[in-house]
Design a protein around this motif. Structure first.
Motif, PDB file in Angstrom:
ATOM      1  N   GLU A 168      36.483  51.595  39.472  1.00 22.34           N
ATOM      2  CA  GLU A 168      35.670  50.598  40.185  1.00 22.34           C
ATOM      3  C   GLU A 168      36.224  49.192  39.970  1.00 22.34           C
ATOM      4  OE1 GLU A 168      33.109  50.903  42.413  1.00 22.34           O
ATOM      5  OE2 GLU A 168      33.513  53.047  42.347  1.00 22.34           O
ATOM      6  N   GLY A 169      36.720  48.926  38.782  1.00 25.18           N
ATOM      7  CA  GLY A 169      37.346  47.622  38.530  1.00 25.18           C
ATOM      8  C   GLY A 169      38.575  47.462  39.412  1.00 25.18           C
TER       9      GLY A 169
ATOM     10  N   ASP B 187      37.698  46.759  42.970  1.00 21.58           N
ATOM     11  CA  ASP B 187      37.299  45.365  43.197  1.00 21.58           C
ATOM     12  C   ASP B 187      38.536  44.497  43.426  1.00 21.58           C
ATOM     13  OD1 ASP B 187      34.333  45.132  41.012  1.00 21.58           O
ATOM     14  OD2 ASP B 187      34.611  45.876  43.048  1.00 21.58           O
TER      15      ASP B 187
ATOM     16  N   LYS C 220      42.022  36.514  39.244  1.00 16.47           N
ATOM     17  CA  LYS C 220      41.266  37.706  38.862  1.00 16.47           C
ATOM     18  C   LYS C 220      42.184  38.769  38.274  1.00 16.47           C
ATOM     19  CE  LYS C 220      36.881  36.941  39.794  1.00 16.47           C
ATOM     20  NZ  LYS C 220      36.793  35.781  40.589  1.00 16.47           N
TER      21      LYS C 220
ATOM     22  N   TYR D 108      41.230  41.581  35.313  1.00 13.79           N
ATOM     23  CA  TYR D 108      41.488  43.012  35.413  1.00 13.79           C
ATOM     24  C   TYR D 108      42.652  43.510  34.563  1.00 13.79           C
ATOM     25  CZ  TYR D 108      37.989  42.757  39.009  1.00 13.79           C
ATOM     26  OH  TYR D 108      36.805  42.538  39.675  1.00 13.79           O
TER      27      TYR D 108
END
Lengths: 176, 221
Positions: free
Chosen positions: B97-98, B101, B127, B132
């Motif tokens: 899920e990370g 994103d 990001k 991440y």
């Protein structure tokens, strides 16, 4: 303090884990408590339904944070998507198998997600279920399941619809 | 009845690329049916093939599956790329899920209006390098194993590699501060099924070009 994997909430401490990412958390809970179907194919159907509903819920989630001048357009958008794209799917599914629950004749995550969405959309558009008799019956049925009934009562952890204070708090916490 | 999975999407990466990666990683051959025009999409919508009127859609095992995550979950489970138990699955889900994103930022970059592109690019880099990549670098450092979860190849590895490569396309030195991600990238790229997918002539799609953006927009909007 290193507790949030991607610096974001939701965070749920459960079974020794600090879980983040809404879907990861939901899937774990659904898997653990047998709300995820009996086999791979049922899970596939539940996943499809849940993801569709999540797309609709995303519009509801974002709504309080939209600018005042587009709020009405957003409501129309929610109404349009709910009545033309999402609700017809579930109305049809229930009609076709004639069972109480969306998948596998058994209560699942998909049912919970759908009842949540129905209630959330109705808060914005009270007559939204008027063309959907199966969903109306579904809503009544789900609302009467003991655990759900309890959750729908005052004093439960269920949260009320977002108000001004909610928006203020969220913006304060998440603004850079 | 079964045959090969059949993918319905436009001839580009978009939201289908992760599914292509997963099938390829699992060594599963698949067919593709490309949408060229809005009419192609309308046709699929009219014949009831698309549960929510949207693609990606994958015909697999007698189902017409939609919703990227539902499709990926099914493939990952069927081909044993989803961990050995509920807890490994939870960890894989969090990691995936990370990555999704970050992927979302990368996929949407080409479709940003000209005046938003620079800021979008800055957000991607920020990001990727601050939110991440450090997570996965740390995971690899802490257990010292070849794969992200359970000392075994899983969808988390596939999806992370896909995203690392896309991020590098965006900014070639983006992995400069992440030595373990660099070796992870080399290692996973050498897995036979993945190596094959990375070669020219495979079904992996190239990044979308500026000139093709209007055509794609016309199909979907």
């Amino acid at each position: 303090d290193g507790v949030l994997m991607f610096q974001q909430v939701p965070l749920v401490e459960i079974d020794g884990m600090k879980m983040v990412q809404t879907r990861a958390i939901l899937r774990y809970i659904a898997g653990k408590y047998n709300l995820y179907g009996k086999d791979l194919k049922e899970r596939a159907l539940i996943d499809m339904y849940v993801e569709g509903i999540t797309d609709l819920m995303q519009m509801i989630l974002m709504f309080p944070f939209s600018a005042p001048e587009v709020k009405e357009k957003n409501i129309d958008s929610i109404k349009e998507k709910a009545t033309n794209r999402y609700f017809p799917v579930f109305e049809k599914a229930l009609k076709q198998h004639g069972q109480d629950f969306l998948v596998g004749n058994k209560f699942s995550w998909a049912d919970v997600q759908l009842i949540e969405a129905i209630l959330a959309v109705e808060e914005k558009i009270p007559a939204v279920l008027s063309g959907f008799p199966q969903l109306q019956a579904f809503k009544t049925r789900m609302s009467n399941m003991p655990t759900i009934k309890k959750f729908l009562q005052p004093g439960s952890p269920r949260k009320p619809p977002p108000d001004e204070r909610y928006i203020e708090t969220v913006l304060k916490i998440f603004k850079k | 009845m079964s045959g090969k999975p059949k993918l319905h999407y436009f001839n580009g990466r978009g939201r289908m690329e992760s599914i292509r990666w997963l099938l390829a990683a699992a060594g599963v051959e698949f067919e593709e049916c490309f949408l060229e025009t809005k009419d192609d999409l309308k046709k699929l919508q009219k014949d009831g093939s698309l549960l929510f009127q949207q693609v990606p859609m994958v015909e697999i095992d007698g189902m017409k599956m939609v919703q990227t995550r539902a499709i990926s979950n099914y493939i990952a489970t069927k081909y044993n790329l989803y961990g050995k138990d509920l807890k490994e699955r939870a960890l894989i889900d969090m990691y995936v899920e990370g990555v999704i994103d970050l992927n979302e930022l990368l996929i949407t970059y080409a479709f940003q209006p000209a005046d938003k592109k620079e800021q979008h690019f800055a957000t991607i880099v920020d990001k990727a390098t601050n939110r991440y990549f450090p997570v996965y670098e740390k995971v690899l450092k802490e257990h010292g194993q070849d794969f992200l979860v359970g000392n075994r190849f899983s969808r988390a590895d596939v999806q992370l590699l896909e995203t690392l490569l896309m991020a590098e396309e965006c900014k070639p030195d983006i992995l400069a501060k992440f030595p373990l991600l660099q070796s992870f990238k080399a290692r996973i790229s050498n897995i036979p099924t993945i190596k094959k997918f990375l070669q020219p002539g495979s079904q992996r799609k190239p990044p979308i070009q500026e000139k093709d953006v209007p055509k794609v927009m016309k199909i979907f909007y």
